[in-house]
Design an enzyme around this catalytic site. Sequence first.
Site, PDB file in Angstrom:
ATOM      1  N   ASP A 129      -5.217  -4.010  -3.191  1.00 48.37           N
ATOM      2  CA  ASP A 129      -5.430  -4.885  -4.423  1.00 48.37           C
ATOM      3  C   ASP A 129      -6.964  -4.245  -4.565  1.00 48.37           C
ATOM      4  O   ASP A 129      -7.849  -3.789  -3.792  1.00 48.37           O
ATOM      5  CB  ASP A 129      -5.487  -6.220  -4.073  1.00 48.37           C
ATOM      6  N   GLU A 150       0.308   7.095  11.983  1.00 49.23           N
ATOM      7  CA  GLU A 150       0.695   6.657  13.232  1.00 49.23           C
ATOM      8  C   GLU A 150       1.892   5.907  13.376  1.00 49.23           C
ATOM      9  O   GLU A 150       2.737   5.816  14.283  1.00 49.23           O
ATOM     10  CB  GLU A 150      -0.581   5.915  14.192  1.00 49.23           C
TER      11      GLU A 150
END
Length: 535
Positions: free
Chosen positions: A200, A253
């Site tokens: 956002d 990751e």
Amino acid sequence: MDQWSRSAVIYQVYPRSFKATSGSVGDLPGITSKLDYIAQLGVDALWLSPFYRSPQKDAGYDVSDFRDVDPLFGTLEDAEALIARANQLNLKVIIDLVPNHTSDQHAWFQEALGSEPGSPARERYWFRDGRGESGELPPTNWVSVFGGPAWTRVPDGQWYLHLFDASQPDLNWENPEVHDEFESILRFWLDRGVAGFRVDVAHGLMKDPDLPDWQHTWGMVSGQEETDIPPAPMWDLDAVHDIYRSWRGVLDEYGAMMCAEAWVIDDDRRSLYVREDEFDQCFNFSFLSSPWTAADMRSTIRESYAASARVEAPTTWVLSNHDVVRLPSRMGLDRTGKGPNGIYTHDPQPDHELGARRSRAAHLLMLALPGSAYLYNGEELGLPEHTSLPDEARQDPTFFRTQGAEAGRDGCRIPLPWAADEPHAGFSPDGSWLPQPDGWADHAVDRQEADPDSYLNFIRSALAYRAKHGLGLAEIRDESEGGVLDYRVGPVRVITCFDEEAPLPEGWRVLLSSSPVDDRIGTDTTVWLVAENDV
């Protein structure tokens, strides 16, 4: 960077308006109960707007705890069950992340209010002394996106910055503690199986620490609309990109993605967010805001691809979300494009028939374009804006902070109609947090599923053909002439007529059309064609 998202179609779920199992507000179990419906649309993923613990002053974008679910929507276990069920259906789950601000009820802000000026607790936010003889004036003349001043004074005399509502104090991203906290939040949700984040106000995290005056407007979705003014000291600063480079390492990751909500209408500035070591996607609000004309749409598409190509990134197409007037209503106004911030009963009303025709054509154009695309819940039903919402029912802070000068965003957030003959059109047996307009049941899912010519079945067909022909990853070639768009997208020819008709080309057969066609393609119509010798 993640690869699946380069061509994905992602469905935005606005939790409070999607499906309720009880009460008048949608909830996570309600969403889980409708995941089969989402999967049957033919989308690749869903994006959940905020469901975090929140006082709900801005429909959940005022977060008081980023690691918990608001009881309004359910529990953390409900969120984990939703993710697990979605994965069973081969749907990835993206969640909203709100890093620009917290709620004023967040533990950090409450600690700041109880601390002295200059304390470490206050340094997590933008607390500053005021101007004037006794500090009675705000530190700057900045204005809130929602209207009114962007500063609020606290009892000890200091002021805090909020670029949105006063209940949403801005975080200070100059503070390493803020960086550490959000990296931890990312991992918290990634460990629970989310596939990524929609970020956002991605363009707003960094502010010029000198806090220079700047009393201009920066609109939601449309960004800076004024010209010949100094650069904004709080929007789209270059320093914001360092944050996302650091997040990229965490996401990699987990093999996760992120999409930027950056209200940057300039294509080159927007493309910076999707460089290789930053975001996977960035909403193309230029496309959403483009007027419905051949010249405007063609230049928007061309310039969007050119900017994305410079950073070797996909383009992310979008026509609707929870912040703009619904597409069929915008398309039915005299002035198309982003549209106003809400529509009152006394405002010029959309031409519903024209708007629906153009909306279908726009959807078929968008879903043919290589790249990724987003659909806002209810968009697949062709839902219009609620333009007769009574003022006493409104909840958007924009309405209140502008003293009613803007109707606000409630009209595009009306709870969905699922079953025509059930209470509240099947949204909930107990009520609807915003009143549904007359005729809402006519758009209900059960009625549209039974109608082969419905908006819902049209969107399902478009998504099925998009997947079958690999349009999301196809090469695109522009062969447009005059006032008609004409693209080759892989094996599919895509023609969009605006205010003039065009003959149906010889040697091609219609695969899908937004409006009926014979030997001519009518105005406000998009058709997908394949060569007659193609099976």
